[in-house]
Design a protein around this motif. Structure first.
Motif, mmCIF file in Angstrom:
data_model
loop_
_atom_site.group_PDB
_atom_site.id
_atom_site.type_symbol
_atom_site.label_atom_id
_atom_site.label_comp_id
_atom_site.label_asym_id
_atom_site.label_seq_id
_atom_site.Cartn_x
_atom_site.Cartn_y
_atom_site.Cartn_z
ATOM 1 N N ILE A 1 77.274 40.358 40.278
ATOM 2 C CA ILE A 1 77.493 42.365 40.006
ATOM 3 C C ILE A 1 77.613 42.169 38.353
ATOM 4 O O ILE A 1 77.233 43.539 38.107
ATOM 5 C CB ILE A 1 79.290 41.841 40.156
ATOM 6 C CG1 ILE A 1 79.471 41.791 41.420
ATOM 7 C CG2 ILE A 1 79.924 42.997 39.690
ATOM 8 C CD1 ILE A 1 81.004 41.210 41.518
ATOM 9 N N LYS A 2 77.665 41.604 37.599
ATOM 10 C CA LYS A 2 76.788 41.065 36.520
ATOM 11 C C LYS A 2 75.884 42.284 36.061
ATOM 12 O O LYS A 2 75.823 43.071 35.010
ATOM 13 C CB LYS A 2 77.673 40.223 35.403
ATOM 14 C CG LYS A 2 78.082 40.086 35.523
ATOM 15 C CD LYS A 2 78.642 38.404 34.362
ATOM 16 C CE LYS A 2 79.335 38.298 34.694
ATOM 17 N NZ LYS A 2 80.145 37.060 34.056
ATOM 18 N N LYS A 3 74.149 41.699 36.512
ATOM 19 C CA LYS A 3 73.302 41.922 36.821
ATOM 20 C C LYS A 3 73.419 43.820 37.337
ATOM 21 O O LYS A 3 72.532 44.227 36.265
ATOM 22 C CB LYS A 3 72.521 40.990 37.732
ATOM 23 C CG LYS A 3 72.051 40.096 36.811
ATOM 24 C CD LYS A 3 72.035 39.569 35.279
ATOM 25 C CE LYS A 3 71.268 38.472 34.742
ATOM 26 N NZ LYS A 3 70.467 37.217 35.698
ATOM 27 N N GLY A 4 73.924 43.685 38.515
ATOM 28 C CA GLY A 4 73.998 45.358 39.054
ATOM 29 C C GLY A 4 74.677 46.128 38.164
ATOM 30 O O GLY A 4 73.455 47.514 37.637
ATOM 31 N N CYS A 5 75.558 46.229 37.119
ATOM 32 C CA CYS A 5 76.151 46.854 36.011
ATOM 33 C C CYS A 5 75.320 46.992 35.277
ATOM 34 O O CYS A 5 75.093 48.230 34.574
ATOM 35 C CB CYS A 5 77.593 46.175 35.557
ATOM 36 S SG CYS A 5 78.770 46.487 37.421
ATOM 37 N N GLN A 6 74.195 45.994 34.860
ATOM 38 C CA GLN A 6 73.276 46.222 33.504
ATOM 39 C C GLN A 6 72.471 46.985 33.824
ATOM 40 O O GLN A 6 72.281 47.317 33.066
ATOM 41 C CB GLN A 6 72.677 44.586 33.449
ATOM 42 C CG GLN A 6 74.256 43.460 32.295
ATOM 43 C CD GLN A 6 73.831 42.684 32.475
ATOM 44 O OE1 GLN A 6 72.443 42.092 32.887
ATOM 45 N NE2 GLN A 6 74.420 41.036 31.755
ATOM 46 N N TYR A 7 72.302 47.248 35.284
ATOM 47 C CA TYR A 7 70.346 47.710 35.486
ATOM 48 C C TYR A 7 70.870 49.059 35.545
ATOM 49 O O TYR A 7 70.148 49.908 35.396
ATOM 50 C CB TYR A 7 70.989 47.574 37.670
ATOM 51 C CG TYR A 7 69.708 47.908 38.238
ATOM 52 C CD1 TYR A 7 68.110 47.287 37.585
ATOM 53 C CD2 TYR A 7 69.680 49.308 39.046
ATOM 54 C CE1 TYR A 7 67.554 47.562 38.443
ATOM 55 C CE2 TYR A 7 68.551 49.722 39.176
ATOM 56 C CZ TYR A 7 67.594 48.917 38.768
ATOM 57 O OH TYR A 7 66.392 49.797 40.003
ATOM 58 N N VAL A 8 72.131 49.250 35.079
ATOM 59 C CA VAL A 8 72.133 51.352 35.193
ATOM 60 C C VAL A 8 73.262 51.132 33.632
ATOM 61 O O VAL A 8 73.573 52.513 33.593
ATOM 62 C CB VAL A 8 73.354 51.526 36.670
ATOM 63 C CG1 VAL A 8 72.540 51.707 37.758
ATOM 64 C CG2 VAL A 8 74.343 50.930 36.820
ATOM 65 N N GLU A 9 73.453 50.699 32.855
ATOM 66 C CA GLU A 9 73.840 50.618 32.024
ATOM 67 C C GLU A 9 73.552 51.958 31.272
ATOM 68 O O GLU A 9 74.714 53.002 30.690
ATOM 69 C CB GLU A 9 73.876 50.129 30.785
ATOM 70 C CG GLU A 9 75.134 48.547 30.853
ATOM 71 C CD GLU A 9 74.739 47.447 30.478
ATOM 72 O OE1 GLU A 9 75.905 46.804 30.075
ATOM 73 O OE2 GLU A 9 73.750 47.122 29.503
ATOM 74 N N LEU A 10 72.206 52.355 31.088
ATOM 75 C CA LEU A 10 71.977 53.916 30.363
ATOM 76 C C LEU A 10 72.406 54.852 30.611
ATOM 77 O O LEU A 10 72.987 55.902 30.027
ATOM 78 C CB LEU A 10 70.795 53.221 29.685
ATOM 79 C CG LEU A 10 69.950 54.575 29.341
ATOM 80 C CD1 LEU A 10 70.232 54.675 27.674
ATOM 81 C CD2 LEU A 10 68.482 54.201 29.292
ATOM 82 N N GLU A 11 72.268 54.741 32.181
ATOM 83 C CA GLU A 11 72.506 55.878 32.615
ATOM 84 C C GLU A 11 73.807 55.988 32.910
ATOM 85 O O GLU A 11 73.964 57.492 32.925
ATOM 86 C CB GLU A 11 71.927 55.814 34.978
ATOM 87 C CG GLU A 11 70.582 55.885 34.589
ATOM 88 C CD GLU A 11 70.138 54.569 34.754
ATOM 89 O OE1 GLU A 11 70.011 53.238 34.002
ATOM 90 O OE2 GLU A 11 68.032 54.575 34.448
ATOM 91 N N ALA A 12 74.706 55.520 32.650
ATOM 92 C CA ALA A 12 76.003 55.131 32.842
ATOM 93 C C ALA A 12 76.441 56.241 31.377
ATOM 94 O O ALA A 12 77.657 56.784 31.605
ATOM 95 C CB ALA A 12 76.863 54.407 33.209
ATOM 96 N N LEU A 13 76.021 55.264 30.382
ATOM 97 C CA LEU A 13 76.394 56.153 29.092
ATOM 98 C C LEU A 13 75.822 57.549 28.980
ATOM 99 O O LEU A 13 76.697 58.277 28.595
ATOM 100 C CB LEU A 13 75.916 54.616 28.353
ATOM 101 C CG LEU A 13 76.153 55.299 26.963
ATOM 102 C CD1 LEU A 13 77.436 54.981 26.402
ATOM 103 C CD2 LEU A 13 74.782 54.456 26.000
ATOM 104 N N LYS A 14 75.186 57.469 29.425
ATOM 105 C CA LYS A 14 74.182 59.212 29.455
ATOM 106 C C LYS A 14 75.420 59.865 29.827
ATOM 107 O O LYS A 14 75.420 61.219 29.739
ATOM 108 C CB LYS A 14 72.780 59.417 29.818
ATOM 109 C CG LYS A 14 72.093 58.215 29.247
ATOM 110 C CD LYS A 14 70.348 59.354 29.868
ATOM 111 C CE LYS A 14 69.224 57.951 28.813
ATOM 112 N NZ LYS A 14 68.126 58.865 29.651
#
Length: 305
Positions: A165-178
């Motif tokens: 779950i942690k690695k999957g969330c890290q995968y999209v951190e930038l897109e979510a932030l934008k």
């Protein structure tokens, strides 16, 4: 009277001979068909037939079946070789482009901090958006090469579901932030049967879809639930959803729902996730209500004590 008896007996004998001949012919044909089926089964299994080179029809059939096997092996070898070349080429191009693309994005960010003119800022924004679009295309290109079933080779083991779950969330951190999207993840310490690399990729693809198809300022929830046999990773968004009549098709390769045709993507992420899970004795389910959100559930075998 005797003539009638003799005639009747002769007719009876002829009928008996005819029926016997038909029976023997059918029996012979049954044996031949059965032998042919056995040969075809061997051919379908890729095994060559023993051939006696004579003038019989049986030998001619065996020789032609062997030629079919040879031609199939040649074509299969060529296809595999060409596929490997294409995969290697896609991988090389993708990795060579992603480094300068990352540098371009970095330089644009630094440039925007230095410039003050409104026109220059607008131009840098356009460059940044196009760089992001190109990066998205490159990711889909890599996924399309992964989507080849022969390339997906999993080595599952029991591991912490929280790590996936942690690695999957890290995968999209930038897109979510934008998009100002909050990713809420819960952790429970469950253990599941999964290949780390491929399952992280699968979970990341699902969360990426949740972020991509959710409005700005919303949230995506990632949680895990333990059942008797499986551990379920649940990804829930508040996005545009999927039309009910299309929900059975979204796991098909390259399929995209009708309400997302205007967004970037090639319909590979969910297909790839399903193939990865299938190879490690897991599965995936989806529930969605159009304009209200989608819930994707990933099931991994649970570690039993």
């Amino acid at each position: 009277m005797n003539m009638f008896i003799v005639l009747f007996v002769m007719i009876l004998i002829n009928i008996s001979i005819t029926f016997l001949a038909i029976y023997l012919y059918k029996k012979k044909m049954f044996v031949q068909y059965n032998r042919m089926l056995q040969r075809l089964d061997r051919v379908l299994a890729g095994k060559r037939l023993d051939t006696v080179y004579d003038e019989s029809l049986d030998s001619a059939i065996s020789e032609r079946l062997n030629r079919i096997i040879e031609l199939t092996e040649i074509q299969t070898g060529r296809a595999e070789s060409e596929r490997d070349i294409v995969k290697s080429l896609i991988s090389d191009i993708s990795h060579q482009i992603r480094t300068p693309l990352a540098n371009i994005t970095l330089y644009i960010g630094l440039l925007k901090e230095e410039i003050a003119e409104e026109k220059a800022i607008r131009l840098s924004d356009k460059i940044e958006k196009n760089a992001e679009k190109l990066d998205s295309f490159m990711k889909d290109l890599i996924k399309s090469s992964y989507a080849e079933q022969e390339l997906i080779s999993v080595t599952p083991r029991y591991m912490e579901v929280d790590e996936l779950i942690k690695k999957g969330c890290q995968y999209v951190e930038l897109e979510a932030l934008k998009k100002n999207i909050q990713i809420d993840a819960e952790y429970h310490g469950y253990m599941g049967y999964a290949d780390p690399k491929w399952t992280e990729e699968a979970i990341g693809n699902i969360i990426e879809n949740a972020v991509k198809y959710s409005p700005e300022g919303t949230s995506v929830r990632v949680d895990s639930i333990q059942y008797e046999t499986f551990v379920c990773i649940q990804i829930k968004d508040n996005g545009i959803g999927i039309p009910e009549e299309e929900q059975g098709k979204v796991f098909q390769r390259f399929y995209r729902a009708s309400n997302i045709r205007d967004k970037q993507g090639y319909g590979i992420g969910l297909y790839l996730a399903r193939e990865v899970l299938r190879r490690q004795q897991g599965y995936i389910k989806l529930k969605s209500v159009q304009n209200k959100g989608t819930t994707v559930e990933v099931f991994l075998l649970k570690k039993t004590s």
